[in-house]
Design an enzyme around this catalytic site. Structure first.
Site, PDB file in Angstrom:
ATOM      1  N   LYS A  34       0.815  -1.211   0.000  1.00  0.00           N
ATOM      2  CA  LYS A  34       0.000   0.000   0.000  1.00  0.00           C
ATOM      3  C   LYS A  34       0.850   1.263   0.000  1.00  0.00           C
ATOM      4  O   LYS A  34       0.416   2.310  -0.497  1.00  0.00           O
ATOM      5  CB  LYS A  34      -0.943   0.008   1.209  1.00  0.00           C
ATOM      6  CG  LYS A  34      -2.063  -1.025   1.106  1.00  0.00           C
ATOM      7  CD  LYS A  34      -3.055  -0.871   2.249  1.00  0.00           C
ATOM      8  CE  LYS A  34      -4.219  -1.835   2.088  1.00  0.00           C
ATOM      9  NZ  LYS A  34      -5.229  -1.692   3.161  1.00  0.00           N
ATOM     10  N   LYS A  66      -9.253 -11.638  -8.463  1.00  0.00           N
ATOM     11  CA  LYS A  66     -10.415 -11.666  -7.576  1.00  0.00           C
ATOM     12  C   LYS A  66     -11.319 -10.470  -7.831  1.00  0.00           C
ATOM     13  O   LYS A  66     -10.844  -9.378  -8.146  1.00  0.00           O
ATOM     14  CB  LYS A  66      -9.964 -11.647  -6.114  1.00  0.00           C
ATOM     15  CG  LYS A  66      -9.447 -12.966  -5.592  1.00  0.00           C
ATOM     16  CD  LYS A  66      -9.008 -12.852  -4.147  1.00  0.00           C
ATOM     17  CE  LYS A  66     -10.169 -12.544  -3.233  1.00  0.00           C
ATOM     18  NZ  LYS A  66      -9.781 -12.517  -1.801  1.00  0.00           N
ATOM     19  N   LYS A  98     -13.990  -4.326  -5.319  1.00  0.00           N
ATOM     20  CA  LYS A  98     -14.546  -2.994  -5.570  1.00  0.00           C
ATOM     21  C   LYS A  98     -13.446  -1.994  -5.894  1.00  0.00           C
ATOM     22  O   LYS A  98     -13.647  -1.042  -6.641  1.00  0.00           O
ATOM     23  CB  LYS A  98     -15.337  -2.523  -4.353  1.00  0.00           C
ATOM     24  CG  LYS A  98     -16.025  -1.180  -4.584  1.00  0.00           C
ATOM     25  CD  LYS A  98     -16.757  -0.702  -3.348  1.00  0.00           C
ATOM     26  CE  LYS A  98     -17.382   0.671  -3.597  1.00  0.00           C
ATOM     27  NZ  LYS A  98     -18.019   1.220  -2.397  1.00  0.00           N
TER      28      LYS A  98
END
Length: 329
Positions: A111, A192, A195
């Site tokens: 991240k 996968k 969203k």
């Protein structure tokens, strides 16, 4: 019963992969475990976010969970920031965890990659997650591969705390969830469903209009062949549709394969779309009922926070005593 704890970030929405891969098992665990579920809004603020939307997304996520079948009479459902023990325990555990451990966290590296500056909260995210778990004397934590490293850290912190201050914290065990549908992106079936992925046409939200669900499934990527078989390596798009159809109908994948042998991809897509629309219909109806009575959702979350706080207060009291903090008169 063994106590199980799981949390979910407040995105304000939830897709089919979330439900089939995790939340449906949460619903089942209510009858076999002392189940505690948390909307982790404090985790959501470790990365850039819109403050004007956070509260509404939190409420909406909780409403979807209730609509999906979480029952406050059979589980504890609450919002993380409503129970102050999470943040207090995080600070104490920060004094047990080490910087070296946190630097090794793969998710932080991913991240933070390419960013000039990241928040200390993102770096400390795993300690907050450890506090979430340890504040409830949790026995079992269902984890996927992306959170396994964080749970191992929580275990290490609990073991180190107990070694240093005496047996105070329950050391949780990882629970490998029963095999559930691993729902893939409809446009990129080797990834996968997510969203956050840059593929809105490949995702089905639980509250999507039936017309949207039908369009996205009938437009799903398959391959240039025509035979229908479950082969995730060679035919990921077809395998994804078969798995979704099996999950929505309650059938085994081999049975779904036999039902659609020789019928072609068009028929498979149409059948999957129809099954998913019907599968989600009760959830959508329940969500609309809850949305029409927001005070009911607020009351249920308050009840959940009270139940959670009653457990966490006992744990944090033990922790304070163990580390030598002066009790408040």
């Amino acid at each position: 019963m063994a106590r199980v704890f799981s949390g979910i970030q407040p995105t304000g929405d939830m897709h089919l992969g979330n439900y089939l891969g995790a939340v449906r098992q949460w619903v089942a665990d209510q009858d076999t475990h002392d189940a505690i579920y948390c909307v982790v809004d404090l985790h959501a603020i470790t990365s850039p976010y819109d403050p004007a939307e956070l509260a509404e997304q939190t409420r909406r996520t909780a409403t979807i969970l209730l609509a999906a079948g979480l029952d406050p009479d059979r589980c504890t459902l609450f919002v993380q920031s409503h129970v102050p023990a999470h943040t207090e325990l995080t600070w104490i555990l920060n004094c047990v965890a080490t910087v070296g451990e946190l630097r090794r966290m793969t998710q932080f590296k991913e991240k933070g990659r390419g960013q000039e500056s990241v928040s200390a909260g993102l770096f400390d995210y795993p300690v907050l997650m450890a506090a979430d778990i340890l504040a409830y004397d949790t026995d079992r934590v269902p984890v996927g591969d992306d959170q396994r490293q964080h749970l191992e850290l929580a275990r290490d912190i609990a073991l180190r705390f107990n070694h240093r201050f005496g047996k105070t914290l329950v050391v949780p065990e990882a629970a490998i969830p029963p095999f559930g549908a691993r729902v893939m992106d409809l446009q990129h079936p080797t990834a996968k469903m997510s969203k956050s992925a840059n593929s809105p046409q490949g995702t089905i939200a639980l509250l999507d209009d039936p017309g949207v669900i039908t369009k996205r499934l009938t437009s799903a990527v398959t391959d240039s062949e025509s035979d229908i078989r479950f082969d995730p390596e060679q035919k990921p798009g077809v395998a994804n549709l078969l798995q979704i159809l099996a999950a929505a109908t309650g059938k085994a994948i081999p049975d779904v394969e036999r039902d659609h042998a020789g019928k072609g991809y068009g028929a498979l897509k149409a059948a999957t779309a129809e099954a998913v629309v019907e599968f989600l219909r009760p959830l959508r109806a329940r969500y609309e009922e809850l949305e029409a009575d927001p005070g009911r959702v607020t009351a249920l979350l308050t009840l959940g926070a009270d139940k959670a706080e009653a457990i966490a207060t006992k744990v944090i009291t033990r922790v304070r005593d163990a580390v030598g903090l002066l009790p408040r008169a």
